[in-house]
Design a protein around this motif. Structure first.
Motif, PDB file in Angstrom:
ATOM      1  N   ASP A 271      32.364  37.137  30.836  1.00  0.00           N
ATOM      2  CA  ASP A 271      32.552  38.222  31.781  1.00  0.00           C
ATOM      3  C   ASP A 271      34.043  38.277  32.090  1.00  0.00           C
ATOM      4  OD1 ASP A 271      29.787  38.890  32.125  1.00  0.00           O
ATOM      5  OD2 ASP A 271      29.560  37.157  33.444  1.00  0.00           O
ATOM      6  N   VAL A 272      34.559  39.445  32.427  1.00  0.00           N
ATOM      7  CA  VAL A 272      35.981  39.553  32.735  1.00  0.00           C
ATOM      8  C   VAL A 272      36.177  40.259  34.068  1.00  0.00           C
ATOM      9  CG1 VAL A 272      36.801  39.445  30.360  1.00  0.00           C
ATOM     10  CG2 VAL A 272      36.234  41.656  31.358  1.00  0.00           C
ATOM     11  N   LEU A 273      37.166  39.798  34.804  1.00  0.00           N
ATOM     12  CA  LEU A 273      37.553  40.393  36.081  1.00  0.00           C
ATOM     13  C   LEU A 273      39.059  40.588  36.060  1.00  0.00           C
ATOM     14  CD1 LEU A 273      36.474  39.307  39.673  1.00  0.00           C
ATOM     15  CD2 LEU A 273      38.882  39.607  39.118  1.00  0.00           C
ATOM     16  N   GLY A 274      39.506  41.735  36.505  1.00  0.00           N
ATOM     17  CA  GLY A 274      40.938  41.986  36.579  1.00  0.00           C
ATOM     18  C   GLY A 274      41.310  42.650  37.884  1.00  0.00           C
ATOM     19  N   TRP A 275      42.446  42.220  38.433  1.00  0.00           N
ATOM     20  CA  TRP A 275      42.961  42.786  39.683  1.00  0.00           C
ATOM     21  C   TRP A 275      44.256  43.533  39.383  1.00  0.00           C
ATOM     22  CZ3 TRP A 275      46.216  39.572  43.582  1.00  0.00           C
ATOM     23  CH2 TRP A 275      46.541  40.356  44.702  1.00  0.00           C
ATOM     24  N   SER A 276      44.339  44.788  39.847  1.00  0.00           N
ATOM     25  CA  SER A 276      45.544  45.592  39.733  1.00  0.00           C
ATOM     26  C   SER A 276      45.907  45.785  38.260  1.00  0.00           C
ATOM     27  CB  SER A 276      46.669  44.922  40.533  1.00  0.00           C
ATOM     28  OG  SER A 276      47.752  45.806  40.724  1.00  0.00           O
TER      29      SER A 276
ATOM     30  N   LEU B 285      37.208  47.167  25.907  1.00  0.00           N
ATOM     31  CA  LEU B 285      37.242  48.244  24.916  1.00  0.00           C
ATOM     32  C   LEU B 285      37.575  47.718  23.522  1.00  0.00           C
ATOM     33  CD1 LEU B 285      39.102  50.930  27.025  1.00  0.00           C
ATOM     34  CD2 LEU B 285      36.802  51.186  26.088  1.00  0.00           C
ATOM     35  N   THR B 286      38.459  46.736  23.456  1.00  0.00           N
ATOM     36  CA  THR B 286      38.897  46.205  22.166  1.00  0.00           C
ATOM     37  C   THR B 286      37.870  45.277  21.544  1.00  0.00           C
ATOM     38  OG1 THR B 286      41.198  46.332  22.937  1.00  0.00           O
ATOM     39  CG2 THR B 286      40.776  44.956  21.016  1.00  0.00           C
ATOM     40  N   ALA B 287      37.183  44.508  22.385  1.00  0.00           N
ATOM     41  CA  ALA B 287      36.207  43.530  21.886  1.00  0.00           C
ATOM     42  C   ALA B 287      34.887  43.690  22.639  1.00  0.00           C
ATOM     43  CB  ALA B 287      36.752  42.116  22.037  1.00  0.00           C
ATOM     44  N   PRO B 288      34.190  44.806  22.442  1.00  0.00           N
ATOM     45  CA  PRO B 288      32.968  45.063  23.222  1.00  0.00           C
ATOM     46  C   PRO B 288      31.879  44.021  23.018  1.00  0.00           C
ATOM     47  CG  PRO B 288      33.171  46.616  21.396  1.00  0.00           C
ATOM     48  CD  PRO B 288      34.484  45.893  21.491  1.00  0.00           C
ATOM     49  N   GLY B 289      31.850  43.377  21.855  1.00  0.00           N
ATOM     50  CA  GLY B 289      30.836  42.356  21.625  1.00  0.00           C
ATOM     51  C   GLY B 289      31.114  41.056  22.341  1.00  0.00           C
ATOM     52  N   LEU B 290      32.311  40.914  22.868  1.00  0.00           N
ATOM     53  CA  LEU B 290      32.719  39.697  23.560  1.00  0.00           C
ATOM     54  C   LEU B 290      32.373  39.720  25.041  1.00  0.00           C
ATOM     55  CD1 LEU B 290      34.503  37.025  23.645  1.00  0.00           C
ATOM     56  CD2 LEU B 290      36.437  38.556  24.121  1.00  0.00           C
ATOM     57  N   VAL B 291      32.465  40.899  25.643  1.00  0.00           N
ATOM     58  CA  VAL B 291      32.390  41.028  27.106  1.00  0.00           C
ATOM     59  C   VAL B 291      31.007  41.489  27.531  1.00  0.00           C
ATOM     60  CG1 VAL B 291      33.408  42.088  29.149  1.00  0.00           C
ATOM     61  CG2 VAL B 291      34.860  41.537  27.178  1.00  0.00           C
ATOM     62  N   ASN B 292      30.404  40.723  28.424  1.00  0.00           N
ATOM     63  CA  ASN B 292      29.073  41.037  28.927  1.00  0.00           C
ATOM     64  C   ASN B 292      29.127  41.994  30.115  1.00  0.00           C
ATOM     65  OD1 ASN B 292      26.106  40.435  29.169  1.00  0.00           O
ATOM     66  ND2 ASN B 292      26.786  39.596  31.149  1.00  0.00           N
ATOM     67  N   ARG B 293      29.961  41.674  31.100  1.00  0.00           N
ATOM     68  CA  ARG B 293      30.127  42.512  32.294  1.00  0.00           C
ATOM     69  C   ARG B 293      31.593  42.526  32.701  1.00  0.00           C
ATOM     70  NH1 ARG B 293      25.155  43.693  35.096  1.00  0.00           N
ATOM     71  NH2 ARG B 293      23.416  42.756  33.964  1.00  0.00           N
ATOM     72  N   LEU B 294      31.978  43.616  33.378  1.00  0.00           N
ATOM     73  CA  LEU B 294      33.376  43.857  33.715  1.00  0.00           C
ATOM     74  C   LEU B 294      33.514  44.137  35.209  1.00  0.00           C
ATOM     75  CD1 LEU B 294      36.365  44.726  33.072  1.00  0.00           C
ATOM     76  CD2 LEU B 294      35.421  46.980  32.463  1.00  0.00           C
ATOM     77  N   VAL B 295      34.496  43.478  35.841  1.00  0.00           N
ATOM     78  CA  VAL B 295      34.817  43.726  37.248  1.00  0.00           C
ATOM     79  C   VAL B 295      36.259  44.220  37.326  1.00  0.00           C
ATOM     80  CG1 VAL B 295      34.969  42.770  39.575  1.00  0.00           C
ATOM     81  CG2 VAL B 295      33.243  41.892  37.979  1.00  0.00           C
ATOM     82  N   VAL B 296      36.445  45.394  37.912  1.00  0.00           N
ATOM     83  CA  VAL B 296      37.766  46.012  38.050  1.00  0.00           C
ATOM     84  C   VAL B 296      38.090  46.083  39.535  1.00  0.00           C
ATOM     85  CG1 VAL B 296      39.173  48.047  37.579  1.00  0.00           C
ATOM     86  CG2 VAL B 296      37.401  47.342  35.941  1.00  0.00           C
ATOM     87  N   ALA B 297      39.102  45.333  39.969  1.00  0.00           N
ATOM     88  CA  ALA B 297      39.439  45.220  41.386  1.00  0.00           C
ATOM     89  C   ALA B 297      40.805  45.832  41.671  1.00  0.00           C
ATOM     90  CB  ALA B 297      39.438  43.747  41.807  1.00  0.00           C
ATOM     91  N   GLY B 298      40.850  46.772  42.603  1.00  0.00           N
ATOM     92  CA  GLY B 298      42.114  47.356  43.015  1.00  0.00           C
ATOM     93  C   GLY B 298      42.903  47.906  41.849  1.00  0.00           C
ATOM     94  N   SER B 299      42.255  48.674  40.994  1.00  0.00           N
ATOM     95  CA  SER B 299      42.911  49.097  39.765  1.00  0.00           C
ATOM     96  C   SER B 299      42.530  50.526  39.411  1.00  0.00           C
ATOM     97  CB  SER B 299      42.556  48.133  38.628  1.00  0.00           C
ATOM     98  OG  SER B 299      43.382  48.339  37.515  1.00  0.00           O
TER      99      SER B 299
END
Length: 278
Positions: free
Chosen positions: A101-106, A117-131
């Motif tokens: 899972d990946v989380l990114g801030w700003s 987007l680049t490795a869709p088979g790698l990432v299960n869920r995405l958290v986008v914080a303040g971005s």
């Protein structure tokens, strides 16, 4: 010794595909899907609030890192968004991770989207914080004071309070408490983004055309969150994402700004853990 478990996590190093050395920390609940965190503009591995990290690590394994050429990591600092995304993927690959899972801030929120987007088979869920996905139509621009502060050679408490928290007594108190939690690591490490790496980040942002037209490709579940009073990236971007993403949940904190995740670590960690645990 700090009471925060995140402050006690050792800094480790792993060699990337170009011979560079990535600095990272990996801690938390072993045997769970790792949550890889992506940092803001001019932030380092030591600028994550340990209160938030502890709460996330109680439910899952957490990975924090410095991107290529930034702070404790070696190599050429990226100057494009694609380069920042490649640095993240290089670190994940060097650790042998195949399901995250990946989380990114700003700025990290944009990078995290790029990873998905680049490795869709790698990432299960995405958290986008303040971005933002970049390229959001009619997104209100930040006040001129934001550029003045971010352009300084170094920022003090008052700078961070303006950038990350509303000008209320409760928000300022929460902001100062978070800044003091960061002190333990920063006093020892002196972690900093070099001028070269900072210029690369600014160039990456300036040259970025945006993922706005690619939001439909993010078919994985996405949690987008922000503070309603964000002066750096207007909260409208979070709402706009929720209209374009196929499977998204949006959360806005009415009394917070860009640093909402450090102002409300318990509540935001609960949102993230519930979302990732679905």
């Amino acid at each position: 010794m700090s009471a925060h478990l995140a402050d006690q996590a050792d800094t480790r190093y792993v060699t990337g595909p170009r011979g560079e050395r990535f600095a990272y920390r990996r801690f938390g609940r072993a045997g769970t899907r790792p949550l890889v965190l992506h940092m803001r503009l001019r932030g380092t591995i030591d600028h994550w609030d340990p209160a938030l990290l502890d709460l996330l690590a109680a439910e899952r394994e957490v990975v924090v890192f410095d991107n290529r050429g930034t702070n404790f990591s070696t190599g050429e600092p990226p100057s494009t968004m694609e380069g920042l995304v490649d640095g993240s993927l290089a670190l994940i690959g060097a650790l042998g991770l195949e399901d995250v899972d990946v989380l990114g801030w700003s700025l990290g929120g944009i990078v995290a989207q790029g990873v998905a987007l680049t490795a869709p088979g790698l990432v299960n869920r995405l958290v986008v914080a303040g971005s933002s996905p970049g390229g959001v139509p009619d997104l209100p621009p930040p006040p001129a004071r934001v550029a003045q502060i971010t352009g300084k050679g170094a920022n003090d408490d008052e700078d961070f309070l303006y950038l990350f928290y509303p000008e209320t007594e409760r928000a300022r108190a929460a902001g100062l408490a978070s800044l003091r939690r960061l002190d333990r690591r920063l006093r020892e490490s002196k972690a900093v983004v070099s001028p070269e790496a900072f210029r690369g980040q600014i160039a990456a942002i300036s040259g970025f055309r945006g993922y706005w037209d690619r939001q439909a490709e993010l078919t994985l579940p996405v949690l987008a969150a922000n503070g309603a009073h964000d002066v750096m990236i207007h909260a409208y971007a979070t709402f706009a994402m929720s209209q374009r993403l196929p499977d998204a949940k949006a959360v806005l904190y009415s009394d917070a700004g860009h640093g909402f995740l450090f102002q409300h670590p318990e509540d935001f960690a609960h949102e993230v853990n519930e979302f990732l645990g679905r």
